[in-house]
Design a protein around this motif. Sequence first.
Motif, PDB file in Angstrom:
ATOM      1  N   UNK A  98       0.798  -1.225   0.000  1.00  8.42           N
ATOM      2  CA  UNK A  98       0.000   0.000   0.000  1.00  8.42           C
ATOM      3  C   UNK A  98       0.828   1.272   0.000  1.00  8.42           C
ATOM      4  N   UNK A  99       2.060   1.218   0.499  1.00  2.48           N
ATOM      5  CA  UNK A  99       2.836   2.448   0.623  1.00  2.48           C
ATOM      6  C   UNK A  99       2.560   3.175   1.928  1.00  2.48           C
ATOM      7  N   UNK A 100       1.387   2.990   2.511  1.00  3.78           N
ATOM      8  CA  UNK A 100       1.061   3.614   3.800  1.00  3.78           C
ATOM      9  C   UNK A 100       0.083   2.730   4.552  1.00  3.78           C
ATOM     10  N   UNK A 101      -0.031   2.985   5.848  1.00  7.51           N
ATOM     11  CA  UNK A 101      -0.984   2.244   6.656  1.00  7.51           C
ATOM     12  C   UNK A 101      -2.361   2.880   6.630  1.00  7.51           C
ATOM     13  N   UNK A 102      -3.339   2.156   7.146  1.00  9.58           N
ATOM     14  CA  UNK A 102      -4.671   2.707   7.309  1.00  9.58           C
ATOM     15  C   UNK A 102      -5.584   2.615   6.106  1.00  9.58           C
ATOM     16  N   UNK A 103      -5.155   1.900   5.050  1.00  8.78           N
ATOM     17  CA  UNK A 103      -6.003   1.815   3.862  1.00  8.78           C
ATOM     18  C   UNK A 103      -6.706   0.456   3.759  1.00  8.78           C
TER      19      UNK A 103
END
Length: 349
Positions: A98-103
């Motif tokens: 994802x490249x980042x958390x929370x998705x």
Amino acid sequence: MREALWDALKTVNDPELHRDLVSLGMIERAEVEGGVAHVKVNLTTPACPLKGKIEGDVRAAVLAVPGIEDVNVTFGAMVRPPAQPALPGVKHVILVGSGKGGVGKSSVAVNLAASLAVEGARVGLMDADVYGPSVAHMLGQGGARITANAERKMLPIEAHGIRFISMANLSPAGQALVWRGPMLHSAIQQFLKDAAWGELDYLIVDLPPGTGDVQLSLTQTVQVTGAVLVTTPQDVALIDAARALDMFRKASVPVLGVVENMSYFVAPDTGLTYDIFGRGGSRKLGGLPLLGEVPLDVEVRQDADLGIPAVLSHPDSPAAQAMRQVARNLAGRVSVQTLSSLPEQLPVV
């Protein structure tokens, strides 16, 4: 008449692979008995998204043969490995990042694995988010412990038709892992090569957020078939997803497509649709195929907390249906990716 039947089948193309079923080796049986043709088609994946179209095209082509009055079409499936299989017994390794958390990356990974298993594929799930493992909890096995076989290989835990390994089942609950890069690399190596995964069609790997040590270790350790990017529609998520896309491309990992999670919300009381995080932003990611838009659904969160994937607990919900279609689209993309590594002409079965 048998020769005419095979000639008719040579006119039917796989809609995704754009080659005829005969040259692809997908016809296991084709014969005529008393005016009825019996055709068995071996799909390239049990989760084939275009099975219905293939059946319709086969029926139309065969019924055009003089003397054939009816056709009985049956299906099997055989997931083909690439020219260079990922691991012994494992045909395809698919990274979910994802490249980042929370998705909702882990939720997508778990439901993708469960969806492929429901379709009939042999599926493994590796939780590579070593610092924040959540797969075990989402599969209802947070308290289970990983054991070893006589060859001192780790035995994956089985739940909901999925074999999985997670650091959550190796370390005490709630304990933080304060590890540097070399220890992460060692853990990933063990998960991949010191585990008795058995025969798998797909090994789904839930990556940690970002573009760090774990991603680098994976791409350097194993032959990866491809990656799936998970994002939400808003720009702040897309910025990091674009970074993950760049990382995969630099590591020569094909990106099979993007999943737009929490794409929209349907109010259960009114039926109105709300684009809470915007919608359609994933189409900005370098022209990647859109595997699907998954709505924001409270049942997905509830099911994750209960340890049952939403595609199993609430299979008729919009989110579960969207996730099932994402899995089918992904399986189709894997088949296309695999074809590019196989010889032009495959033997007729």
